[in-house]
Design a protein around this motif. Structure first.
Motif, short mmCIF file in Angstrom:
data_model
loop_
_atom_site.label_atom_id
_atom_site.label_comp_id
_atom_site.label_asym_id
_atom_site.label_seq_id
_atom_site.Cartn_x
_atom_site.Cartn_y
_atom_site.Cartn_z
N THR A 146 0.83 -1.21 0.00
CA THR A 146 0.00 0.00 0.00
C THR A 146 0.86 1.25 0.00
N THR A 147 1.97 1.22 0.72
CA THR A 147 2.89 2.36 0.72
C THR A 147 3.39 2.65 -0.69
N THR A 148 3.67 1.59 -1.46
CA THR A 148 4.10 1.77 -2.84
C THR A 148 3.03 2.47 -3.66
N VAL A 149 1.79 2.04 -3.50
CA VAL A 149 0.68 2.67 -4.22
C VAL A 149 0.56 4.14 -3.83
N HIS A 150 0.66 4.43 -2.53
CA HIS A 150 0.56 5.81 -2.06
C HIS A 150 1.68 6.68 -2.63
N ALA A 151 2.87 6.11 -2.72
CA ALA A 151 4.00 6.87 -3.26
C ALA A 151 3.82 7.11 -4.76
N ILE A 152 3.32 6.11 -5.48
CA ILE A 152 3.07 6.27 -6.91
C ILE A 152 2.03 7.36 -7.15
N MET A 153 0.99 7.37 -6.31
CA MET A 153 -0.13 8.30 -6.49
C MET A 153 0.14 9.68 -5.89
N GLY A 154 1.28 9.89 -5.27
CA GLY A 154 1.58 11.19 -4.68
C GLY A 154 0.89 11.43 -3.36
N LEU A 155 0.37 10.37 -2.75
CA LEU A 155 -0.32 10.51 -1.47
C LEU A 155 0.67 10.54 -0.31
N MET A 156 1.91 10.16 -0.57
CA MET A 156 3.00 10.35 0.39
C MET A 156 4.25 10.67 -0.41
N PRO A 157 5.13 11.50 0.13
CA PRO A 157 6.30 11.91 -0.65
C PRO A 157 7.33 10.79 -0.78
N ALA A 158 7.92 10.69 -1.95
CA ALA A 158 9.04 9.78 -2.15
C ALA A 158 10.33 10.52 -1.85
N ARG A 159 11.17 9.93 -1.03
CA ARG A 159 12.43 10.56 -0.67
C ARG A 159 13.44 10.45 -1.81
N ARG A 160 13.32 9.37 -2.56
CA ARG A 160 14.28 9.12 -3.63
C ARG A 160 13.61 8.20 -4.66
N GLY A 161 14.10 8.24 -5.88
CA GLY A 161 13.60 7.34 -6.92
C GLY A 161 12.80 8.08 -7.98
N VAL A 162 12.33 7.31 -8.96
CA VAL A 162 11.66 7.86 -10.13
C VAL A 162 10.36 7.10 -10.38
N VAL A 163 9.29 7.85 -10.62
CA VAL A 163 8.03 7.28 -11.09
C VAL A 163 7.72 7.95 -12.43
N GLU A 164 7.64 7.16 -13.48
CA GLU A 164 7.33 7.66 -14.81
C GLU A 164 6.03 7.07 -15.30
N PHE A 165 5.20 7.91 -15.91
CA PHE A 165 3.95 7.46 -16.50
C PHE A 165 3.90 7.92 -17.94
N GLU A 166 3.85 6.97 -18.85
CA GLU A 166 3.88 7.25 -20.29
C GLU A 166 5.05 8.16 -20.66
N GLY A 167 6.21 7.86 -20.06
CA GLY A 167 7.43 8.59 -20.38
C GLY A 167 7.62 9.90 -19.66
N GLN A 168 6.64 10.30 -18.85
CA GLN A 168 6.73 11.58 -18.12
C GLN A 168 7.00 11.31 -16.64
N ARG A 169 7.96 12.00 -16.09
CA ARG A 169 8.26 11.83 -14.67
C ARG A 169 7.19 12.53 -13.83
N VAL A 170 6.60 11.79 -12.87
CA VAL A 170 5.46 12.32 -12.10
C VAL A 170 5.69 12.28 -10.60
N ASP A 171 6.87 11.85 -10.14
CA ASP A 171 7.05 11.63 -8.70
C ASP A 171 7.08 12.92 -7.89
N GLN A 172 7.17 14.06 -8.54
CA GLN A 172 7.12 15.33 -7.83
C GLN A 172 5.77 16.04 -8.00
N PHE A 173 4.83 15.38 -8.68
CA PHE A 173 3.53 15.99 -8.91
C PHE A 173 2.63 15.82 -7.68
N PRO A 174 1.70 16.75 -7.43
CA PRO A 174 0.68 16.53 -6.41
C PRO A 174 -0.27 15.43 -6.86
#
Length: 233
Positions: A41-69
């Motif tokens: 569940t923590t992974t899902v929350h980090a992917i969805m921006g519901l909790m901040p990721a301290r490090r790493g990359v989440v890309e969706f359709e080639g666009q980096r989204v890990d810093q998005f709200p």
């Protein structure tokens, strides 16, 4: 479609994710599996921006989204069915569905209330009932229908059948199979290994905040020792 690389997340000073890695291609059904408290569940929350990721990359359709709200991530085409369903208890079934209705990605044949009722006839029968008047299975159907009404490119289900009666579970699995047949990309978390093996293309087993095994349904079905080691009670 979705790529997660070296993802780390913390609850206060306590690290919960240690370099999570996973990927989902368009039209695939992929699982996160593992015992309770391992970071799914923590992974899902980090992917969805519901909790901040301290490090790493989440890309969706080639666009980096890990810093998005989270609202911006959702608008890109994520549909979340959260653990515990979290439907609106004081809204009717129809109002719950209308509240989520959107087609931001321009799907040519979008999900509508009528199509959700066709998919889940029980919701059509109870469309005037409040959310808190539904059974657990009906609430889960409503949570899935609500996510579909956003017309997601990627549907995420956290504990898809937890706490549901066996017949309702089977109905949920059957519906997810129909969605897969329509080309819907799905990330699903659940503990029903047999149903997940039958449904999904690939699996990721999570242990203490990291992926310890990834592979196909055929490989997982043929490795009883692996299932016992990481998924057994």
């Amino acid at each position: 479609m979705l790529r997660v690389r070296d993802l780390e997340a913390f609850y206060g000073p306590s690290q919960a994710l240690f370099g999570m890695e996973l990927g989902i291609d368009a039209g695939e059904v992929v699982t996160l599996m593992g015992r309770n408290g391992m970071g799914k569940t923590t992974t899902v929350h980090a992917i969805m921006g519901l909790m901040p990721a301290r490090r790493g990359v989440v890309e969706f359709e080639g666009q980096r989204v890990d810093q998005f709200p989270s609202f911006r991530i959702a608008r890109l085409g994520f549909g979340l069915v959260p653990e515990g369903r979290q439907i609106f208890p004081n809204l009717s079934v129809r109002e719950n569905l209308i509240a989520a209705s959107a087609n931001r990605t321009g799907r040519p044949s979008p999900w509508t209330i009528e199509r959700v009722y066709e998919f889940f006839p029980r919701l059509g029968e109870r469309q005037r009932n409040m959310g808190n008047q539904l059974s657990g299975g009906e609430q889960q159907m409503l949570a899935i229908g609500r996510a579909l009404m956003t017309n997601p490119k990627l549907l995420i289900l956290d504990e898809a059948t937890e706490g549901l009666a066996p017949l309702i579970r089977q109905e949920i699995w059957s519906c997810l199979g129909r969605l897969k047949g329509e080309g819907q990309a799905i990330l699903v978390i659940d503990k029903n290994v047999g149903a997940l093996i039958a449904l999904a293309d690939r699996h990721h087993i999570v242990e203490k905040g990291r992926v310890v095994w990834s592979g196909t349904s055929q490989a997982l079905a043929g490795d009883r020792d692996l299932q016992h080691r990481y998924l057994g009670v």
